[in-house]
Design a protein around this motif. Structure first.
Motif, mmCIF file in Angstrom:
data_model
loop_
_atom_site.group_PDB
_atom_site.id
_atom_site.type_symbol
_atom_site.label_atom_id
_atom_site.label_comp_id
_atom_site.label_asym_id
_atom_site.label_seq_id
_atom_site.Cartn_x
_atom_site.Cartn_y
_atom_site.Cartn_z
ATOM 1 N N LYS A 108 30.602 46.268 39.777
ATOM 2 C CA LYS A 108 29.400 47.104 39.923
ATOM 3 C C LYS A 108 29.393 47.893 41.230
ATOM 4 O O LYS A 108 28.424 48.581 41.544
ATOM 5 N N LYS A 109 30.490 47.721 42.012
ATOM 6 C CA LYS A 109 30.677 48.465 43.275
ATOM 7 C C LYS A 109 29.563 48.170 44.290
ATOM 8 O O LYS A 109 29.076 49.069 44.991
ATOM 9 N N LYS A 110 29.160 46.888 44.361
ATOM 10 C CA LYS A 110 28.200 46.475 45.377
ATOM 11 C C LYS A 110 28.912 46.420 46.728
ATOM 12 O O LYS A 110 30.113 46.180 46.804
ATOM 13 N N ASP A 111 28.156 46.645 47.829
ATOM 14 C CA ASP A 111 28.807 46.680 49.141
ATOM 15 C C ASP A 111 29.152 45.262 49.610
ATOM 16 O O ASP A 111 28.639 44.259 49.103
ATOM 17 N N ARG A 112 30.064 45.170 50.578
ATOM 18 C CA ARG A 112 30.624 43.902 51.023
ATOM 19 C C ARG A 112 29.555 42.957 51.548
ATOM 20 O O ARG A 112 29.577 41.759 51.238
ATOM 21 N N HIS A 113 28.614 43.455 52.334
ATOM 22 C CA HIS A 113 27.570 42.583 52.894
ATOM 23 C C HIS A 113 26.720 41.985 51.778
ATOM 24 O O HIS A 113 26.392 40.780 51.803
ATOM 25 N N TYR A 114 26.368 42.785 50.792
ATOM 26 C CA TYR A 114 25.565 42.314 49.660
ATOM 27 C C TYR A 114 26.311 41.208 48.911
ATOM 28 O O TYR A 114 25.734 40.158 48.573
ATOM 29 N N ILE A 115 27.614 41.435 48.664
ATOM 30 C CA ILE A 115 28.417 40.463 47.930
ATOM 31 C C ILE A 115 28.522 39.155 48.703
ATOM 32 O O ILE A 115 28.367 38.062 48.131
ATOM 33 N N GLU A 116 28.748 39.229 50.002
ATOM 34 C CA GLU A 116 28.868 38.006 50.807
ATOM 35 C C GLU A 116 27.568 37.206 50.801
ATOM 36 O O GLU A 116 27.584 35.969 50.732
ATOM 37 N N GLU A 117 26.438 37.888 50.883
ATOM 38 C CA GLU A 117 25.137 37.209 50.836
ATOM 39 C C GLU A 117 24.933 36.516 49.487
ATOM 40 O O GLU A 117 24.450 35.377 49.418
ATOM 41 N N LYS A 118 25.319 37.200 48.420
ATOM 42 C CA LYS A 118 25.153 36.641 47.084
ATOM 43 C C LYS A 118 26.052 35.411 46.891
ATOM 44 O O LYS A 118 25.647 34.420 46.269
ATOM 45 N N ILE A 119 27.277 35.481 47.410
ATOM 46 C CA ILE A 119 28.188 34.339 47.293
ATOM 47 C C ILE A 119 27.620 33.127 48.018
ATOM 48 O O ILE A 119 27.613 32.013 47.489
ATOM 49 N N ARG A 120 27.117 33.334 49.234
ATOM 50 C CA ARG A 120 26.536 32.224 50.011
ATOM 51 C C ARG A 120 25.353 31.604 49.272
ATOM 52 O O ARG A 120 25.211 30.382 49.189
ATOM 53 N N TYR A 121 24.496 32.465 48.745
ATOM 54 C CA TYR A 121 23.311 31.995 48.035
ATOM 55 C C TYR A 121 23.710 31.195 46.789
ATOM 56 O O TYR A 121 23.184 30.095 46.530
ATOM 57 N N ALA A 122 24.665 31.731 46.027
ATOM 58 C CA ALA A 122 25.066 31.076 44.776
ATOM 59 C C ALA A 122 25.740 29.739 45.045
ATOM 60 O O ALA A 122 25.493 28.751 44.344
#
Length: 357
Positions: free
Chosen positions: A105-119
């Motif tokens: 979905k071409k989300k930016d790196r900071h967004y992806i890292e936050e989502k990984i931590r949360y998940a």
């Protein structure tokens, strides 16, 4: 249904001229944990695949939040699926597996890292970011698959027998974990299983299916205590299912003996199916029950003894915390409110559904 998020309207589907789903109608509520339960081949996985967009029905519509998504591709739906085979990428780390959909979905790196931590925190796998799937247990791999699904923020999460490959204790742990995740995220879970205990433990509502038809929908308590037909009674837990006759309201003849019951609205001398749960059969001294019988076998099941008792020419299954001795003669008694009376099938088609498995 109030707060409906998804509707299946008149869904039919066949494969190679074999009808799998027959005019199926179902409403699913927002933030509901709904389980599709039934034997192999009943249509539950096909229903899930139609909701997910992996199959297109021959007839009928899939309505999501008021919009027809019947022909919308899976990647365009706010719906994610966790399969029994977790389909993790073995060459990727846990973090990369979770991030896969977000990168598409071409989300930016900071967004992806936050989502990984949360998940990872949500599925209790913090610190596993750099591990690869081959180094994880089955339960951990399943949690990664769930994390990969939930980072995409689906409105509905579909789970197709996701615990089937796990051992009993791990399966029970994951049942609690899934309920926790569902409550924390506030999303709708649609869960497919053939495991009755799993369905009773986890669900807000159960949909019992057989031969492409919905046999009954309701809460776990309703499904167990008030089955609508003999198939549901037999599939959900153990049951004694016996032919009976209703001479009048609140009286049923079982094995040529009168049993007081609480059911009304049946025709005079109507043939019926009688369902009595094993735990509702009370063992008494011989001559002090409604029927006398002989104990054929006794098995210790941990929390109760399972006994087979022949009485009135029928082999009763009885669950009790106090065992009788094999060969002993005993009386059997059932409280009126524990006798479930059901209409006989009205057609040969219904009879086939009833007798399947």
């Amino acid at each position: 249904m109030e707060h409906t998020i998804l509707k299946l309207e008149h869904i039919s589907k066949s494969f190679d001229d074999k009808m799998i789903l027959k005019d199926l109608n179902l409403e699913i509520g927002r933030n509901e944990f709904i389980t599709l339960l039934g034997p192999s081949g009943c249509g539950k996985t096909t229903t899930l695949r139609i909701i997910g967009g992996f199959e297109v029905p021959d007839q009928g519509s899939v309505i999501f939040e008021g919009k027809d998504i019947t022909k919308v591709s899976p990647d365009k739906r706010h719906i994610n699926t966790v399969f029994q085979k977790y389909s993790l990428f073995s060459h990727m780390t846990v973090a990369d597996n979770i991030a896969f959909g977000l990168k598409l979905k071409k989300k930016d790196r900071h967004y992806i890292e936050e989502k990984i931590r949360y998940a990872l925190k949500l599925v209790d796998l913090e610190g596993y970011e750099g591990r690869r799937p081959v180094s994880l247990s089955g339960g951990q791999q399943q949690r990664v698959a769930i994390a990969r699904a939930i980072v995409n923020e689906p409105e509905i999460l579909l789970l197709d027998e996701p615990l089937g490959a796990l051992d009993l204790k791990l399966r029970q742990d994951m049942q609690r974990e899934l309920i926790k995740i569902k409550n924390e995220l506030g999303i709708t879970f649609v869960y497919v299983t053939h495991d009755q205990e799993e369905a009773l433990t986890m669900s807000d509502r159960i949909v019992v299916m057989n031969q492409g038809l919905i046999q009954q929908m309701g809460t776990p308590v309703d499904i167990y205590n008030e089955p609508q037909n003999a198939f549901v009674a037999d599939f959900i837990g153990d049951s004694n299912i016996i032919d009976g006759v209703m001479p009048k309201d609140c009286l049923v003849e079982i094995l040529e003996r009168p049993f007081i019951c609480v059911d009304t609205g049946f025709g005079t001398n109507e043939n019926v199916d009688v369902v009595i749960r094993p735990e509702d059969v009370v063992i008494r001294e011989q001559g002090k029950g409604i029927l006398d019988g002989q104990v054929l076998s006794v098995l210790f099941k941990g929390v109760h003894y399972e006994m087979k008792i022949r009485a009135g020419g029928f082999d009763w299954m009885v669950h009790s915390t106090l065992p009788a001795q094999p060969g002993a003669c005993v009386g059997l008694y059932v409280e009126p409110e524990n006798i479930q009376i059901m209409h006989k099938p009205a057609s040969e088609a219904e009879e086939v559904v009833k007798k399947d498995e």
